[in-house]
Scaffold this active site. Structure first.
Site, PDB file in Angstrom:
ATOM      1  N   GLU A  28      -3.396  -8.987  -1.606  1.00 14.00           N
ATOM      2  CA  GLU A  28      -4.308  -7.883  -1.905  1.00 14.00           C
ATOM      3  C   GLU A  28      -4.982  -8.004  -3.274  1.00 14.00           C
ATOM      4  OE1 GLU A  28      -2.364  -4.146  -1.159  1.00 14.00           O
ATOM      5  OE2 GLU A  28      -2.072  -4.602   0.954  1.00 14.00           O
ATOM      6  N   GLU A  30       0.865  -7.353   6.863  1.00 18.53           N
ATOM      7  CA  GLU A  30       1.536  -6.096   6.505  1.00 18.53           C
ATOM      8  C   GLU A  30       0.991  -5.004   7.404  1.00 18.53           C
ATOM      9  OE1 GLU A  30       1.617  -4.597   2.463  1.00 18.53           O
ATOM     10  OE2 GLU A  30       1.869  -6.627   1.673  1.00 18.53           O
TER      11      GLU A  30
HETATM   12  C1  BG6 Z   1       0.531  -2.854   0.224  1.00 17.11           C
HETATM   13  C2  BG6 Z   1       1.184  -3.699  -0.830  1.00 17.11           C
HETATM   14  O1  BG6 Z   1      -0.673  -2.396  -0.292  1.00 17.11           O
HETATM   15  O2  BG6 Z   1       1.134  -1.671   0.618  1.00 17.11           O
HETATM   16  C3  BG6 Z   1       2.658  -3.386  -1.073  1.00 17.11           C
HETATM   17  O3  BG6 Z   1       1.025  -5.065  -0.579  1.00 17.11           O
HETATM   18  C4  BG6 Z   1       2.905  -1.895  -0.971  1.00 17.11           C
HETATM   19  O4  BG6 Z   1       3.031  -3.907  -2.321  1.00 17.11           O
HETATM   20  C5  BG6 Z   1       2.522  -1.451   0.440  1.00 17.11           C
HETATM   21  O5  BG6 Z   1       4.211  -1.549  -1.279  1.00 17.11           O
HETATM   22  C6  BG6 Z   1       2.766   0.008   0.728  1.00 17.11           C
HETATM   23  O6  BG6 Z   1       2.151   0.823  -0.217  1.00 17.11           O
HETATM   24  P1  BG6 Z   1       2.975   1.801  -1.155  1.00 17.11           P
HETATM   25  O7  BG6 Z   1       2.036   2.128  -2.266  1.00 17.11           O
HETATM   26  O8  BG6 Z   1       3.340   2.981  -0.339  1.00 17.11           O
HETATM   27  O9  BG6 Z   1       4.165   1.034  -1.618  1.00 17.11           O
END
Ligand code: BG6
Length: 465
Positions: free
Chosen positions: A165, A367
Site C-alpha cells: 500500500e 488482503e
Molecule cells: C491495510 C494494511 O490497509 O489494512 C494493514 O495493509 C492494516 O496494515 C489493514 O492493518 C487493516 O486496517 P486497520 O487500520 O484496521 O488496521
C-alpha cells in the site's frame, strides 16, 4: 449461494512484520517510526498499546504456523522490518537476519510458503530524521536494503514484494497529517509518492540483477501490493464529478497499476499535478529507472471502494489542492467499527479492470478482511466468539472473486487480513480481524473463533458456502 474456486487457487494469511513480530528490543532491531512514536506519545495509541509487542508472533511463530497449517492455509505474506535486517550504516545485521532465517524455516516445516514483503509503513526512524521519502538518499538506501535481502534470502523466499500500500504514507503522513511526521502539504506528499515509486523500481532492478546472477531461486518472482479502490461516483455524473474520479483513480490506483504493469506513471496525472503547483521532482533518466518497475504479479488489497464527486472548494484549509470530496451512496452498507463501506462487488469490478487493461497480469487478493470492535459481546455460553458477520463478509467477497475468475480474471489466490488478530497501528487491538483471537490478558494466547472452522472448510475444499 455456493461458489467454487479453482483447484490450484491458494488460501493464506496476510500479515506484516511491524504488526506481529514485537521483539522490538531483540536482535539489535533499531527504532521504526512506530516504535519512536509509541515512545514519544503512547496516548496516541488505543488503550495505550504501542508497537512493541505486535501480536507476539516473534515469540510464537512456531505455534502460529501450526495454526495456519491446521486451517489448511498453504501460504502467508509478512514483511521484513528494515530496522531489523539493516543497521544504521546500511550493513546487514546478522542477528536480525537469523531471526528471519529461523522464521522462514519454521514456516516451511508447517508447509507454509512465506511470501516476503520489504516495506509496510515502517520507515526506520533515523531515515525519517534524514528526510525520509522526501529525499533521494532514502530511495537509494531502500534499494540497498532490498539488494541485501534478495541476496541473503534468495534461496529461501519464492514470492517477494517491494511495498504494501504505497499510497498510504503520502496520504496519511504527508497530506492528512495523521501519522508521523504529521505533515499537511500536498506538494511534499507528491514528492513522497514519486520517490516511493522510484524506490519500488530500483528494488525490482536489484531483484532482476540477483536473478541474472542466480542468487535468487529460479522460481522466484516479485510483485507490488496496493489497496486498489475501485472508484465510483453519482449515477448521473457531471463533467466535474468525472474529473474528480479521474484524479482520485489516477493518484490512488492508476499510478501504481501503470508502474507495476508497464513501468510508467500516468502522464495525465503528472500534468495535472504540475498545473496545480505540485510537480513531481523528476530528474533526467528517471523514466528509464521507472521502467524497471514492471512486476511479475500484483497483490490487490481490497477493503472498500472509493466514492467521490466534484469538490466544493479548490483548496483545503492548508492551501492544498482538492480534487474530490466523498460521495455518500444512499445504499451503502457499513462496517461501523472501522467506518468502512462493505461492497463485495468492488473486488470483481477492479479485478475485471486489471483483466481488461492488463490481460496477462496475474494477481491475487493480498488482503481482505473485517475488523470488529468489542467482539467479546459475541461470545456464546461456551465462550466461543460467534463471528457470523466475518463468515458473511468473506463468503460474499469470495463469491465475486469466483465470478471474476469465471469471467477471465487471472486471480490465483486469497490472503485474509489477518488470520490471527494483530496490532493495527493507532487502533492497536481495538478492531479484531482474526479467525483466531489473541488474549492480551493471558500472554497473547491464541483461541479459535467460530469462523475458523468455516475457513478450514473453504481452504481445503475451495467450495464457498
Ligand atoms: C491495510 C494494511 O490497509 O489494512 C494493514 O495493509 C492494516 O496494515 C489493514 O492493518 C487493516 O486496517 P486497520 O487500520 O484496521 O488496521
Amino acid at each position: 449461494m455456493t461458489s467454487r474456486l479453482p483447484d490450484d487457487f491458494f488460501f493464506g494469511a496476510a500479515l506484516s512484520g511491524p504488526q506481529t513480530e514485537g521483539c522490538w528490543k531483540k536482535t539489535g532491531k533499531l527504532e521504526s517510526v512506530w516504535d519512536h512514536w509509541s515512545q514519544q506519545d503512547i496516548d496516541a495509541f488505543y488503550n495505550k498499546v504501542g508497537s512493541y509487542v505486535g501480536n507476539d508472533m516473534g515469540n510464537q511463530y512456531r505455534g502460529d504456523y501450526k495454526i495456519f497449517h491446521d486451517l489448511g492455509l498453504t501460504s502467508a505474506r509478512t514483511s521484513m522490518q528494515w530496522t531489523r535486517l539493516i543497521d544504521q550504516t546500511g550493513a546487514l545485521n546478522r542477528e536480525g537476519a537469523d531471526f528471519y532465517h529461523e522464521m522462514l524455516a519454521a514456516a516451511k516445516e508447517e508447509g507454509v510458503d512465506l511470501f516476503m514483503n520489504l516495506y509496510h509503513f515502517d520507515m526506520p526512524y533515523y531515515m525519517l530524521e534524514r528526510g525520509g521519502w522526501e529525499k533521494r538518499e532514502t530511495v537509494e538506501a531502500f534499494a540497498g536494503y532490498a539488494r541485501t535481502a534478495f541476496r541473503e534470502f534468495g534461496q529461501e523466499v519464492r514470492c517477494w514484494f517491494t511495498f504494501n500500500e504505497p499510497i498510504v504514507e503520502p496520504e496519511n503522513s504527508y497530506t492528512e497529517g495523521n501519522w508521523i511526521p504529521f505533515v499537511h502539504d500536498f506538494k511534499r506528499a507528491v514528492t513522497v509518492q514519486y520517490h516511493i515509486a522510484l524506490a519500488h523500481a530500483l528494488a525490482v532492478r536489484e531483484f532482476r540483477l540477483a536473478q541474472k546472477e542466480g542468487l535468487v531461486r529460479s522460481d522466484a518472482k516479485i510483485g507490488l501490493i496496493n489497496c486498489f479502490a475501485p472508484p465510483y461516483t453519482k449515477e448521473d455524473p457531471s463533467a466535474a464529478d468525472l474529473e474528480a474520479v479521474r484524479m482520485t483513480d489516477g493518484l490512488h490506483n492508476r499510478w501504481w497499476l501503470d508502474l507495476a504493469a508497464d513501468g510508467t506513471l500516468p502522464q495525465d496525472v503528472i500534468d495535472t499535478l504540475a498545473a496545480r503547483d505540485a510537480a513531481v521532482p523528476a530528474r533526467p533518466g528517471d523514466d528509464e529507472l521507472l521502467s524497471f518497475g514492471k512486476v511479475d504479479w500484483l497483490g490487490f488489497n481490497y477493503y472498500q471502494p472509493v466514492r467521490v464527486q466534484a469538490p466544493e472548494a479548490d483548496a483545503d484549509e492548508w492551501g492544498n489542492p482538492v480534487f474530490a470530496r466523498p460521495y455518500i451512496w444512499p445504499e451503502r452498507r457499513m462496517n461501523e467499527s472501522r467506518g468502512w463501506e462493505i461492497y463485495p462487488q468492488g473486488i470483481y469490478d477492479f479485478g475485471m479492470k486489471i483483466k481488461r487493461e492488463h490481460p496477462d497480469l496475474e494477481f491475487f487478493i493480498s488482503e481482505n478482511g473485517m475488523g470488529v470492535e468489542g467482539e467479546d459481546a459475541f461470545r456464546d455460553e461456551s465462550g466461543v466468539i460467534q463471528d457470523d458477520y466475518r463468515i458473511d463478509f468473506v463468503r460474499d467477497h469470495l463469491a465475486w472473486v469466483a465470478k471474476a475468475i469465471e469471467d477471465g480474471a487471472k486471480c490465483v489466490g486469497y490472503h485474509y487480513w489477518a488470520v490471527i488478530d494483530n496490532w493495527s497501528w493507532n487502533n492497536a487491538f481495538k478492531n479484531r480481524y482474526g479467525f483466531v483471537g489473541v488474549d492480551l490478558m493471558h500472554g497473547y494466547q491464541r483461541y479459535y473463533k467460530k469462523s475458523a472452522e468455516w475457513l478450514r472448510r473453504v481452504a481445503t475444499t475451495r467450495v464457498v458456502e
